[in-house]
Design an enzyme around this catalytic site. Structure first.
Site, PDB file in Angstrom:
ATOM      1  N   ASN A   7     -29.482   2.963 -25.613  1.00 55.32           N
ATOM      2  CA  ASN A   7     -28.255   3.363 -24.926  1.00 55.32           C
ATOM      3  C   ASN A   7     -27.351   2.135 -24.922  1.00 55.32           C
ATOM      4  O   ASN A   7     -27.537   1.216 -24.129  1.00 55.32           O
ATOM      5  CB  ASN A   7     -28.608   3.809 -23.494  1.00 55.32           C
ATOM      6  CG  ASN A   7     -27.398   4.313 -22.741  1.00 55.32           C
ATOM      7  OD1 ASN A   7     -26.265   4.232 -23.234  1.00 55.32           O
ATOM      8  ND2 ASN A   7     -27.626   4.819 -21.550  1.00 55.32           N
ATOM      9  N   ARG A  91     -28.282   7.308 -27.715  1.00 59.82           N
ATOM     10  CA  ARG A  91     -27.446   8.088 -26.818  1.00 59.82           C
ATOM     11  C   ARG A  91     -25.990   7.900 -27.246  1.00 59.82           C
ATOM     12  O   ARG A  91     -25.518   6.771 -27.374  1.00 59.82           O
ATOM     13  CB  ARG A  91     -27.625   7.596 -25.391  1.00 59.82           C
ATOM     14  CG  ARG A  91     -26.752   8.358 -24.446  1.00 59.82           C
ATOM     15  CD  ARG A  91     -26.815   7.805 -23.062  1.00 59.82           C
ATOM     16  NE  ARG A  91     -26.140   8.730 -22.172  1.00 59.82           N
ATOM     17  CZ  ARG A  91     -26.139   8.617 -20.861  1.00 59.82           C
ATOM     18  NH1 ARG A  91     -26.759   7.635 -20.301  1.00 59.82           N
ATOM     19  NH2 ARG A  91     -25.505   9.494 -20.128  1.00 59.82           N
ATOM     20  N   HIS A 180     -23.245  14.119 -19.269  1.00 59.50           N
ATOM     21  CA  HIS A 180     -24.617  14.192 -18.724  1.00 59.50           C
ATOM     22  C   HIS A 180     -25.378  15.377 -19.320  1.00 59.50           C
ATOM     23  O   HIS A 180     -26.301  15.915 -18.702  1.00 59.50           O
ATOM     24  CB  HIS A 180     -24.623  14.389 -17.182  1.00 59.50           C
ATOM     25  CG  HIS A 180     -24.002  13.281 -16.399  1.00 59.50           C
ATOM     26  ND1 HIS A 180     -23.121  13.518 -15.359  1.00 59.50           N
ATOM     27  CD2 HIS A 180     -24.137  11.949 -16.477  1.00 59.50           C
ATOM     28  CE1 HIS A 180     -22.741  12.377 -14.827  1.00 59.50           C
ATOM     29  NE2 HIS A 180     -23.355  11.402 -15.491  1.00 59.50           N
ATOM     30  N   ARG A 241     -15.148   7.053  -9.063  1.00 60.66           N
ATOM     31  CA  ARG A 241     -14.175   7.941  -9.729  1.00 60.66           C
ATOM     32  C   ARG A 241     -13.693   9.032  -8.777  1.00 60.66           C
ATOM     33  O   ARG A 241     -14.471   9.549  -7.987  1.00 60.66           O
ATOM     34  CB  ARG A 241     -14.813   8.601 -10.958  1.00 60.66           C
ATOM     35  CG  ARG A 241     -15.049   7.637 -12.087  1.00 60.66           C
ATOM     36  CD  ARG A 241     -15.724   8.320 -13.260  1.00 60.66           C
ATOM     37  NE  ARG A 241     -16.808   7.506 -13.757  1.00 60.66           N
ATOM     38  CZ  ARG A 241     -17.887   7.978 -14.376  1.00 60.66           C
ATOM     39  NH1 ARG A 241     -18.013   9.267 -14.594  1.00 60.66           N
ATOM     40  NH2 ARG A 241     -18.820   7.167 -14.792  1.00 60.66           N
ATOM     41  N   GLU A 384     -33.493  11.095 -18.868  1.00 60.78           N
ATOM     42  CA  GLU A 384     -32.656  11.229 -20.061  1.00 60.78           C
ATOM     43  C   GLU A 384     -33.303  10.584 -21.281  1.00 60.78           C
ATOM     44  O   GLU A 384     -33.202  11.094 -22.382  1.00 60.78           O
ATOM     45  CB  GLU A 384     -31.275  10.626 -19.787  1.00 60.78           C
ATOM     46  CG  GLU A 384     -30.472  11.523 -18.859  1.00 60.78           C
ATOM     47  CD  GLU A 384     -29.161  10.927 -18.383  1.00 60.78           C
ATOM     48  OE1 GLU A 384     -29.218  10.017 -17.538  1.00 60.78           O
ATOM     49  OE2 GLU A 384     -28.112  11.363 -18.850  1.00 60.78           O
TER      50      GLU A 384
END
Ligand code: AMP
Length: 397
Positions: A7, A91, A180, A241, A384
């Site tokens: 990642n 990823r 996601h 955010r 993940e």
């Protein structure tokens, strides 16, 4: 098979070496401050202590080189040679409309990922650097790209189009993509398994509540709606955010504060959400502690957060004409009982809720609704990296 999951961010690189048969993580680690002075590599072989090394990494090739050295190191390595790595799973944040599933990486695929750079200018170029660095050092090892957006590509047009002139979709592909995806896919399948349901006849709402947060509606194994949009800024409040807001706020604040659109976008990404609202922290542990000490803004922030999650659950129940389960996952969803309880308290109209006793769980698979609840509410830790490893194996073998 042994799969190296990568990642890659602009200045960091996370990795895990996973044995896909046993699902065991053989080693994992993180390279930080790539291209910046004061680089740091941390490497944790299974069952051993974390080893931290200060080492400058002028570029990502150097970082990958150090990762491979750590994995094959005589003392703290976990494999004998690079030949033992059967495949690499990368990823990738944005696959646009080009990728509805994981894909074996070829030169054409790299070109197609580059074409999505506009849609994720901070992430995709870094992901591509990760791919090229690995290719340089392991030219014969098969590589797979696993896209954060792919799982959401099944959304119907009515869910992914915005109410703006259609030409912006045609010219620039402005639409909802969602993120996601690997987590939503993994967690929705796992929930079906836990409840002994056929995933092809199962409606589930997945609440991925981490520092970044998104909710999705998954019907019969396919995503039908999700809260993040063209970018990961839309939807829920997050750590920093803003999530959904009236788009006219941008111009209003830009004029009042005499700042540019890009400064405002930066504020919406980095200084908003629960950090901006509370003025305290983006970390929910700090917010709970402050609320318990009587901090009113922390209390309001948590209430606003749970309220928005509950509103999305209501919306997605309508979108699917009901749901068979609701699942919490990611840092907050897995660990924060207060947020789960607050959201659960909104759901009595659906004949469900969160049981205080069962909710005393952390980081483990659990059903937290009362036994008599019409709709089970679950905690399912996301994984993940394992999901990326599994998708990689499925393609390579
Ligand atoms: P993630 O982005 O999935 O790593 O999630 C990060 C968020 O999870 C942060 O806001 C943390 O406050 C929250 N979190 C992680 N561990 C815990 C915990 N033990 N208790 C409460 N919140 C936690």
């Amino acid at each position: 098979m042994k799969v190296l999951v990568i990642n890659c961010g602009s200045s960091s690189l996370k990795y895990q070496l996973i044995d896909s048969e046993t699902e065991q993580v053989l080693a994992k680690g993180l390279c930080e401050r790539i291209g910046i002075e004061g680089g740091m590599l941390s490497h944790t072989p299974a069952g051993k202590e974390k080893i931290e090394t200060s080492v400058d990494m002028p570029d990502h090739v150097k970082a990958v080189e150090l990762v491979l050295q750590s994995l094959t190191d005589k003392e703290n390595g976990v494999i004998d040679s690079l030949e033992d790595i059967d495949a690499v799973g990368h990823r990738i944040v944005h696959g646009g409309e080009s990728f509805a599933e994981a894909t074996l990486i070829t030169d054409e695929v790299i070109k197609a990922i580059e074409e999505c750079n506009d849609l994720a200018p901070l992430h995709n170029p870094a992901n591509l650097i990760g791919i090229s660095s690995c290719k340089k050092l392991m030219p014969n090892t098969p590589m797979v790209g696993v896209f954060d957006t792919a799982f959401h590509q099944t959304m119907p047009k009515k869910a992914y189009l915005y109410g703006i002139p259609y030409e912006y979709y045609e010219k620039y592909k402005v639409r909802r993509y969602g993120f996601h995806g690997t987590s939503h896919s993994y967690v929705s399948k796992r929930a079906a398994e836990i409840l002994h349901k056929d995933p092809r006849e199962f409606k589930v709402i997945v609440c991925h509540l981490g520092n970044g947060a998104s909710i999705s509606a998954v019907k019969n194994g396919e995503c039908v709606d999700t809260s993040m949009g063209l970018t990961p800024l839309e939807g829920l409040f997050m750590g920093t955010r803003s999530g959904d807001l009236d788009p006219a706020i941008l111009e209003f604040i830009c004029n009042k504060e005499n700042i540019s659109i890009s400064e405002m976008t930066n504020i919406l990404n980095k200084k908003s959400g629960v950090l901006g609202l509370s003025g305290l922290s983006s970390d929910f542990r700090d917010l709970i502690e402050a609320r318990d000490k009587g901090n009113e803004r922390a209390k309001t922030t948590l209430e606003a957060y749970a309220y928005r999650v509950a509103k999305y659950i209501g919306a997605y129940t309508a979108a699917m004409n009901g749901t068979d389960a609701i699942v919490f996952t990611a840092g907050i969803g897995e660990n924060n009982k207060d947020v789960r309880q607050m959201v659960g308290d909104y759901l009595t109209y659906m004949g469900t809720g969160v049981d205080r006793g069962k909710n005393e769980t952390r980081g483990e698979e659990a059903i937290i609704s009362p036994g008599a609840a019409r709709i089970p509410i679950l905690v399912v830790p996301t994984n993940e990296e394992l999901a990326i490893a599994k998708e990689t194996v499925a393609l390579v073998s």
